[in-house]
Design a protein around this motif. Structure first.
Motif, PDB file in Angstrom:
ATOM      1  N   UNK A  91      -4.851   3.271 -14.044  1.00 53.46           N
ATOM      2  CA  UNK A  91      -4.338   4.167 -12.995  1.00 53.46           C
ATOM      3  C   UNK A  91      -2.814   4.161 -12.870  1.00 53.46           C
ATOM      4  N   UNK A  92      -2.200   2.994 -13.000  1.00 54.66           N
ATOM      5  CA  UNK A  92      -0.751   2.944 -12.756  1.00 54.66           C
ATOM      6  C   UNK A  92       0.042   3.670 -13.834  1.00 54.66           C
ATOM      7  N   UNK A 283       2.816  -0.748  -7.322  1.00 56.75           N
ATOM      8  CA  UNK A 283       3.783   0.340  -7.172  1.00 56.75           C
ATOM      9  C   UNK A 283       4.816   0.083  -6.088  1.00 56.75           C
ATOM     10  N   UNK A 284       4.425  -0.586  -5.001  1.00 60.38           N
ATOM     11  CA  UNK A 284       5.307  -0.719  -3.849  1.00 60.38           C
ATOM     12  C   UNK A 284       6.209  -1.945  -3.912  1.00 60.38           C
ATOM     13  N   UNK A 288       9.001  -3.757  -9.097  1.00 66.33           N
ATOM     14  CA  UNK A 288       8.637  -2.530  -9.809  1.00 66.33           C
ATOM     15  C   UNK A 288       9.676  -1.446  -9.586  1.00 66.33           C
ATOM     16  N   UNK A 289      10.095  -1.264  -8.345  1.00 62.81           N
ATOM     17  CA  UNK A 289      11.095  -0.237  -8.047  1.00 62.81           C
ATOM     18  C   UNK A 289      12.406  -0.504  -8.781  1.00 62.81           C
TER      19      UNK A 289
END
Length: 308
Positions: A91-92, A283-284, A288-289
């Motif tokens: 999914x990611x 994701x959060x 990752x960001x």
């Protein structure tokens, strides 16, 4: 050509794959499919799918992410997702490939290649190669600048990108101007020290992965499955290589980066501290960001350096 020696190296590990029975693996991949469908695309990106013929009577799918603000002819990233060669698109990856497109204003083509054990080597390699040929032959249709096509992937997808690059190099053809590797798998010989250091992906699991992928002897060079067995990387394009501090595959990726540099390839290498393999599925997370910004900045420098 010589017989594919990797088969002899991995065949003894095939009993390790018994837990991935014909019942269990479809259940895992079915769950991944459902989870992926639930992932929402960020605003500003359109997606379309194109089915192309494989080298046999089957077909493969290209998932194409197109930023609404892109100016054609657009730069492009041909991308192969990490699968351990037997897991369907996670999914990611749907989220990440859409973000690559959005943050670089480039078209991203995600290749849904076929998987082992039903489709062992060389079929995924041939799928990866076929996808590259189709994209290169249809740049006008896709709205892609043929001088600005990058190729890459994560984990085992990086392996396929490398295999494709080496195939073209052997034919003295260099259609890709940049390569992009996220925590790459690069060596079926499994010589990296970090494979024995971290518990997240054990040596046994790594051997299982390769034993599922290499099912039979094949008259192809080893490097078309295991890129670190290439005699040389000279002539390949500039590269981005990212590894993770707590990844059993960390040293394998670093050795790959060193091999590229030794052969004259300009490489931007990042070792992500406190990160594990596939850390970007969260994701959060701030990590990752931060690394998504690092990755897209590298892609943007490559895509737009000719235009200032």
């Amino acid at each position: 050509m010589t017989k594919f020696s990797i088969f002899n190296e991995v065949k003894r590990y095939k009993p390790l794959a018994l837990f991935l029975s014909p019942v269990v693996l479809p259940l895992i991949n079915g769950s991944l499919d459902l989870s992926r469908r639930a992932v929402r695309l960020p605003p500003g990106v359109k997606v379309k799918q194109i089915r192309i013929s494989a080298t046999d009577q089957d077909t493969i799918t290209l998932i194409i992410y197109i930023p609404e603000q892109t100016k054609q002819p657009s730069p492009a990233l041909l991308y192969y997702y990490g699968s351990s060669f037997f897991l369907t698109r996670p999914p990611h990856i749907k989220r990440l490939t859409a973000e690559y497109a959005l943050q670089t204003n480039a078209i991203v083509i995600d290749v849904d290649y076929r998987l082992s054990p039903q489709h062992p080597f060389p079929e995924p390699f041939f799928d990866a190669l076929r996808a590259s040929e189709w994209v290169l032959q249809h740049t006008g249709y896709l709205g892609i600048d043929p001088e600005r096509i990058a190729i890459g992937g994560d984990s085992s997808g990086s392996t396929l990108a490398n295999n494709v690059l080496l195939y073209y190099k052997d034919r003295n053809t260099f259609p890709f101007f940049y390569q992009f590797h996220i925590y790459p798998v690069s060596d079926a010989r499994m010589r990296a020290e970090s494979l024995h250091t971290f518990p997240f992906w054990s040596v046994k699991l790594n051997k299982m992965m390769w034993s599922l992928y290499i099912r039979d002897e094949v008259d192809l060079p080893n490097k078309y499955a295991s890129p670190m067995e290439a005699a040389s990387f000279a002539g390949l394009p500039d590269a981005y290589v990212e590894v993770c501090e707590y990844d059993p595959l960390r040293d394998e990726g670093l050795l790959f980066s060193e091999a590229l540099q030794k052969d004259g390839v300009k490489v931007e290498t990042h070792c992500v501290l406190h990160a594990f393999h596939s850390f970007d599925l969260l994701a959060s997370s701030d990590l990752t960001k931060m690394m998504m910004q690092t990755r897209t900045e590298a892609l943007n420098r490559a895509f737009y350096k000719k235009n200032g």
